[in-house]
Design a protein around this motif. Structure first.
Motif, short mmCIF file in Angstrom:
data_model
loop_
_atom_site.label_atom_id
_atom_site.label_comp_id
_atom_site.label_asym_id
_atom_site.label_seq_id
_atom_site.Cartn_x
_atom_site.Cartn_y
_atom_site.Cartn_z
N GLN A 1 0.81 -1.23 0.00
CA GLN A 1 0.00 0.00 0.00
C GLN A 1 0.84 1.27 0.00
O GLN A 1 0.53 2.21 0.71
CB GLN A 1 -0.91 0.03 1.24
N SER B 1 -13.21 5.19 1.09
CA SER B 1 -11.97 5.01 1.84
C SER B 1 -10.78 4.86 0.91
O SER B 1 -9.72 5.43 1.14
CB SER B 1 -12.08 3.78 2.73
N THR C 1 -9.80 8.19 -0.74
CA THR C 1 -9.11 9.16 0.10
C THR C 1 -7.71 8.69 0.46
O THR C 1 -6.83 9.49 0.68
CB THR C 1 -9.90 9.44 1.39
N GLN C 2 -7.51 7.36 0.51
CA GLN C 2 -6.23 6.90 0.99
C GLN C 2 -5.27 6.40 -0.09
O GLN C 2 -4.10 6.69 -0.06
CB GLN C 2 -6.44 5.83 2.06
N HIS C 3 -5.80 5.61 -1.01
CA HIS C 3 -4.92 5.10 -2.06
C HIS C 3 -5.60 5.28 -3.41
O HIS C 3 -5.94 4.30 -4.06
CB HIS C 3 -4.59 3.62 -1.83
N ASP D 1 -8.88 1.47 8.10
CA ASP D 1 -7.95 2.55 8.42
C ASP D 1 -8.70 3.83 8.73
O ASP D 1 -8.37 4.57 9.64
CB ASP D 1 -7.01 2.80 7.23
N ARG D 2 -9.74 4.06 7.95
CA ARG D 2 -10.49 5.31 8.12
C ARG D 2 -11.19 5.33 9.47
O ARG D 2 -11.09 6.31 10.21
CB ARG D 2 -11.50 5.45 6.99
N ASP E 1 -9.16 5.93 12.67
CA ASP E 1 -8.60 7.26 12.87
C ASP E 1 -9.45 8.01 13.91
O ASP E 1 -10.63 8.23 13.70
CB ASP E 1 -8.61 7.99 11.51
N GLU F 1 -11.90 10.74 12.98
CA GLU F 1 -13.06 10.39 12.16
C GLU F 1 -14.28 10.22 13.07
O GLU F 1 -14.21 9.48 14.04
CB GLU F 1 -12.75 9.11 11.38
#
Lengths: 330, 574, 309
Positions: free
Chosen positions: A71, A291, A294-296, B307-308, B311, B314
């Motif tokens: 990642q 998700s 926003t991240q990858h 992951d989100r 956090d 969040e």
């Protein structure tokens, strides 16, 4: 998916008694003046070349995992970063393109060209009972809701064909049938056939029906030219231009369907990448993609961009070709 | 997309609390999809019929309570769910149906939040004649949801109805087969089960064929629930559209594919449920987004979203809760009859070459715990001292070179089959296949087939190697892992593993009365199985993550379907 | 003409019979067994045998097929293997109605945008507006549903909070908007292109010039003459497109949680619920056949020169 509705709109071509070769030269000259069409063709060439030359362009093995670098974003080693298993996104992307290239080209060759063209020529020229049989078979096949038939075939037939191919490999010493994905391609190609051949067949048949009474064909017959010869020399060149148009619209549809199939896990076998599998893996199949984006973002956007470009370009090219071959609609 | 992947596997989640099945019954345990993604499946919190607790307090489930004053009546709880295949308790074989049925119906006994067997419609019972006779005394004045009284006769009729061949229950044998005369009824050779006797309105006597400590636990499964004869005989197959039960809720609306709505059962024998309504959304959707938009009260969290929500900044992070670990192990199975897996050295080499700790942290964000044995932590018989085949690449290479299949050119083809009706074949299998190739030069094909095909081949032991499934405990006894999965010639032994010493230990353990001795026997067997690398054990389940709205109180995450909504209340009720 | 239609109609049941045979063959000889899927890990040969007996799966495929056809003729499509005791009609009926409404909504979107845009593009041929319209619609067309749907959800449901993420409330409920747009927007390109081509065709015709020379206002010429004539070929493909839309809504229904046929068609294939699969395929086939018939019929009305034979 929705893409398949496009090929319904096969242009209604007119019989033209131009000589084949000059006709194409003319058409190509016209096409070169179409900036959009040329741009689409360039994009397509690039994508297809990338797919064809995937073994050369790859920077890693497509299934090479690297658990020490998962990642990660793009850098000089991994142009598009790595996925959850540390595989190189760029490499998987071009191999995924190759999957699409093979499937679209294979389906085109077997379905649209071989089956559609041959059967169309035969049906149109022979008429009568032969025509009826072909038309009826075509109706049966095309009566299946496309996506249902495809999923049904992929779910039921594929595992058995794979086993059979393995036993062939083990028995004969041929290798690579399964691991190269060849068998997958055959099954997917067969599953996608109904998308491609019937439309082509009807189109060609219609053309032939119109042409067979044309003066010059009658003349050729009167001169004692054999049937295959007439078909090749006079009928074929005239059906090719509408065929190219249909095919270019159909390619987008086939590409889209292959990707959807892979998305459901019914396409090519892992670890061989496909654009659909990449999209499915990136979104985790259950999430909103929020998700991931926003991240990858590169993990999702890269395959999506290619899919989009493919379908977009094939359709623009189809449009341009319609205009080129069918100037009356100008 | 949500849903496609899980759909099939759910049918396996179930089950059966097959639980309960004593050693005599050959099948048990449940196989479930081992999709390592903590899936945002349509059933956010998989209700798995697993383990009625024989030893109390082994695994206290997690009640999530908040102190917002006391419980109050009213309000609604909404969740995404999938269409239950049946609402007929006697036909239930899957967790999805179980989860709804358990709210609508009940039986003599049930499980509480700690999965202990507690009185339900029976207020007490006696065990007589050395454990072969159970005398149940029903609570006074209990009623069906339509107001009809519940009598011992209703129980006799219901239990016999479950066994009748025309009911065609797939699990009647498993759950009721111990009752004297039931097998004849199931086979159609008898009109009634002689072991079920009505003493009077409130007293019922059930005779079983041998003393079986698990019998009571089996009576918690829907096959033993009481039905209303008038109701069942009224509407052909359609009676489940307006079922009459004894659970804390009644069915107020069922639209196939759309929704199930439950309302309070005013005739429930115990304390009335707090919620006005439980709303099962059956039409699916992206549950994560629905949760964020306040359309549902609970959802599982997928790997992609983890992951989100982890956090702290969040907003969703505040709703994050842990769900208890399931007693399960994920593995790659080997068929030891099929080369190259017939050589233990080869299997050991494959085991030793996989660095599970690294995979767990890098790929699964530590959601799974590497497994080196068969029996999961905290499960009776878990062996903390078991070393197993830990990552040791040098030894792996050496074993491979010593094995009969050291030469890659003459090595038979290896195909690992995984189920996949949606998307990728399982990240762990993909990465392990690649590790084998990179580290050992062993090439492996992954074959992904959809669920029905997979199941068929697995049942017939046709697969050379298989992954993508987990074995879930059905009852807390090491027998459920070791005996059912590795005793020669059982249905659950899909890899044809056979070892004389292991068989001997297992047979000995079946009759061993002392629990410590039994555990010792099983541990020794487990040791042999692991050393011989019958499997490549992958992961034990650990706690999973879910999101639960803060307005919801006293929601219980359980490893098994228990009547849970009667205790749930919401702070904004009324 | 009439004879042709009658012949086509008589052929339809034969076609459906063949289709049902193909599904039966795939079901009988393909891998996977509905009984085993239903039993899951409760599978034992005995339990499977009992269930097979009850579902009538022990008869030979020919007998099963015969029974199916006989029942189907009388309107009984059997009971689902998965949803015990529920008839196929009961399961599919409401779902088909939902999918139909969704597709009508989607189709409306496609038409409302597609036809005027095509007309506009044709009238503006030669300016930058023409390619701009065509390109934009094509760009939307090429977007896979996997990205349109999450994007629409993210924007309109999560960020702007205009509509709920998912669910179904009928045709006049605002929750229909996002899924209908997801299905309908890509289709705009199809109609834009068709309408454009057909308008261009009409523009070149003599009678338009005649109409203009008669001094009719541009408005009248546009709508009475050009648009009306240009629409004719579009009508003919309406039916066909609509029949195809059912398949297209599959993924969309899954994402938005629409209780239509999308989810059940996938589920039934994976669970080998053959009564449901067969019914779905037959319904799809019937729709396609009649759409084809309508098209042929429409052609003869539009262009009397076409004679069906």
């Amino acid at each position: 998916m929705t893409a398949d509705s496009l090929d319904q709109k096969a242009p209604q071509p007119r019989a033209r008694s131009l000589k084949g070769r000059s006709h194409f030269r003319l058409a190509f000259a016209r096409l070169r003046r179409k900036k959009l069409g040329m741009a689409a063709m360039t994009v397509l060439s690039l994508i297809y070349l990338a797919g064809i030359f995937a073994p050369v362009l790859e920077t890693h093995g497509y299934s090479d995992t690297n658990l020490l670098k998962t990642q990660e974003g793009p850098d000089t080693e991994n142009f598009l970063g790595t996925d959850r298993l540390g595989r190189d996104t760029y490499t998987r992307l071009i191999w995924g393109i190759q999957t699409t290239v093979i499937v679209t080209v294979a389906t085109l060759l077997t379905g649209a060209l071989l089956l559609g063209l041959t059967l169309g020529l035969i049906a149109g020229y022979m008429r009568g009972a032969v025509d009826s049989v072909i038309a009826r078979v075509g109706e049966v096949v095309s009566a299946f809701p496309d996506i249902l038939l495809i999923i049904l075939l992929a779910a039921t037939v594929r595992p058995r064909v794979l086993n059979w191919a393995r036993s062939v490999e083990d028995g004969t010493g041929i290798s690579g049938l399964v691991s190269s994905g060849f068998v997958d391609f055959v099954v997917i190609g067969i599953a996608l056939l109904p998308l491609s051949w019937f439309g082509t067949m009807r189109l060609v048949r219609g053309q032939v029906l119109q042409l067979r009474n044309a003066d010059y064909v009658e003349a050729a017959r009167a001169m004692g030219m054999s049937t295959p010869r007439i078909l090749f020399r006079h009928v074929l060149p005239n059906v090719i231009s509408p065929l190219i148009v249909t095919v270019s619209f159909g390619m987008g549809a086939v590409a889209g369907t292959e990707i959807a199939l892979s998305f459901f896990g019914l396409g090519v076998q892992p670890p061989r990448p496909s654009l659909g599998i990449m999209i499915a893996e990136a979104t985790g199949r259950g999430s909103t993609a929020t998700s991931v984006l926003t991240q990858h973002p590169e993990q999702l956007l890269a395959p999506i961009a290619v899919v989009w470009l493919l379908i977009f370009s094939w359709n623009i090219l189809g449009d341009a070709l319609t205009d080129v071959f069918n100037p009356r609609s100008r | 997309m949500t849903g496609i992947g899980k759909l099939m596997h759910k049918s396996l989640f179930l089950g059966a609390a097959a639980a309960v099945m004593a050693a005599a019954v050959a099948c048990g345990g449940s196989e479930s999809s081992a999709d390592p993604v903590v899936s945002a499946s349509p059933t956010p919190v998989p209700t798995r019929a697993s383990a009625p607790q024989i030893a109390p307090g082994l695994q206290d489930s997690t009640p999530l309570s908040g102190d917002n004053g006391g419980p109050r009546a009213g309000g609604r709880f909404t969740l995404v769910y999938s269409d239950p295949p049946t609402l007929d308790p006697h036909l239930v074989v899957d967790g999805t149906s179980f989860g709804v049925v358990v709210e609508l119906f009940s039986g003599l006994v049930s499980l509480d939040k700690s999965l202990r067997i507690v009185p339900e419609l029976a207020e007490s019972w006696e065990v007589l004649e050395g454990g072969t006779v159970y005398k149940f005394r029903l609570r006074p004045g209990i009623k069906f949801s339509n107001g009809d009284p519940v009598t011992a006769q209703d129980f006799k009729w219901s239990l016999e109805r479950a066994g009748r061949p025309e009911t065609a229950s797939a699990v009647a044998e498993t759950y009721l087969g111990d009752i004297v005369g039931m097998q004849d009824l199931i086979d159609g050779d008898a009109g009634e089960a002689s072991g079920i006797q009505v003493i009077d309105e409130r007293n019922l006597r059930i005779t079983i064929d041998a003393p079986k400590a698990y019998f009571l636990a089996k009576m918690t499964y829907p096959t033993a629930y009481v039905l209303n004869r008038k109701n069942v005989e009224s509407g052909g197959n359609g009676w489940t559209d307006s079922p009459v039960g004894t659970g804390a809720f009644t069915l107020s609306e069922y639209r196939v594919g759309q929704r199930i709505r439950l309302a309070r059962n005013e005739n429930y024998w115990g304390r009335q449920a707090y919620l006005d309504e439980v709303f099962f959304n059956l039409s699916g959707g992206v549950s994560m987004a629905m949760y964020e938009n306040d359309e549902i009260d609970i959802t599982g969290v997928g790997l992609a979203d983890l992951d989100r929500v982890n956090d702290p900044s969040e907003p969703l992070n505040r709703d994050l809760v842990d769900t208890p670990a399931q007693f399960g192990v994920q593995y790659i199975g080997f068929n030891v009859d099929k080369p190259p897996f017939d050589d233990p050295k080869f299997r050991q080499a494959l085991n030793l070459a996989v660095d599970k700790e690294l995979i767990s942290s890098q790929v699964f964000a530590d959601l799974f715990e590497p497994a080196f044995g068969i029996i999961p932590p905290d499960f009776p018989g878990f062996d903390p001292d078991l070393v197993g085949l830990r990552y040791d690449l040098d030894r792996a290479k050496q074993l491979l070179s010593e094995s009969r299949y050291a030469d890659a050119a003459s090595r038979p083809r290896i195909v690992v089959t995984v189920p996949g009706s949606g998307g990728s074949p399982g990240l762990d299998v993909e990465v392990i296949a690649d590790l084998w190739r990179q580290e050992l030069g062993v090439n492996v094909e992954i074959q992904q087939v959809e669920w029905a095909t997979y199941l068929q081949d697995l049942n017939r032991k046709r697969l050379q190697a298989w992954g993508g499934v987990a074995w879930q405990a059905d009852y807390p006894d090491p027998q459920d892992f070791i005996d059912i999965l590795f005793y020669s010639d059982t249905q659950g032994n899909r890899g044809n593993y056979s070892n004389a010493r292991v068989d001997e230990l297992i047979v000995q353990a079946r009759t061993e009365q002392d629990i410590q001795e039994r555990i010792k026997l099983y541990r020794e067997a487990e040791q042999i199985i692991v050393e011989e690398a019958a499997w490549l054990p992958l992961w034990f389940d650990t706690e999973r993550k879910a999101l639960l709205k803060q307005r919801v109180q006293d929601y219980t995450f359980s490893q098994i379907a228990i009547p849970k909504f009667k205790d749930v209340w919401v702070t904004d009720a009324g | 003409m009439l004879a042709y239609m009658v012949r086509r109609l008589m052929w339809t049941p034969v076609l459906l019979l063949i289709v049902s045979i193909i599904v039966f063959v795939l079901g009988t000889y393909g891998p996977g067994d509905p009984v085993e899927v239903r039993l899951g890990q409760n599978y034992t040969p005995q339990a499977a045998e009992r269930l097979r007996e009850q579902l009538g799966l022990n008869d030979s495929p020919a007998v099963q097929w015969g029974r199916y056809v006989w029942d189907a003729i009388r309107g009984d499509f059997g009971d689902s293997y998965v949803f015990q005791g529920r008839s196929v009609g009961e399961i599919l009926g409401p779902r088909l109605w939902v999918s139909a409404q969704l597709n009508i909504a989607a189709f409306t979107i496609t038409l409302i945008f597609g036809v005027p845009l095509g007309f506009y593009a044709a009238k503006r041929q030669g300016t930058w507006r023409d390619p701009a319209v065509v390109l934009t619609s094509l760009a939307l067309f090429a977007l896979p549903v996997f990205i349109i749907a999450p994007f629409l959800i993210w924007l309109f449901a999560l960020q702007l909070d205009w509509v709920p993420v998912s669910g179904w409330g009928g045709f006049f409920d605002k929750r229909i908007i996002l899924p209908a747009a997801t299905i309908g927007v890509p289709g705009i390109a199809v109609f834009t292109r068709l309408m454009r081509a057909s308008t261009l065709d009409v523009l070149g015709q003599e009678y338009i010039r005649t109409a203009r020379s008669k001094g009719l206002s541009e408005m009248v010429v546009n709508y009475r003459h050009i648009a009306r004539n240009a629409l004719i070929p579009i009508m003919t493909i309406l039916g066909f497109t609509f029949a195809g839309l059912f398949a297209g809504s599959l993924i969309t229904e899954l994402i938005y949680g629409i209780p239509g046929v999308g989810r059940i068609s996938l589920d039934s294939i994976f669970a080998r619920d053959f009564p449901v699969i067969t019914a779905l395929v037959l319904i799809g086939a019937t729709m396609l056949v009649f759409a084809n018939l309508l098209i042929d019929f429409a052609y003869t009305i539009v262009d009397p020169r076409i004679r069906l034979q």
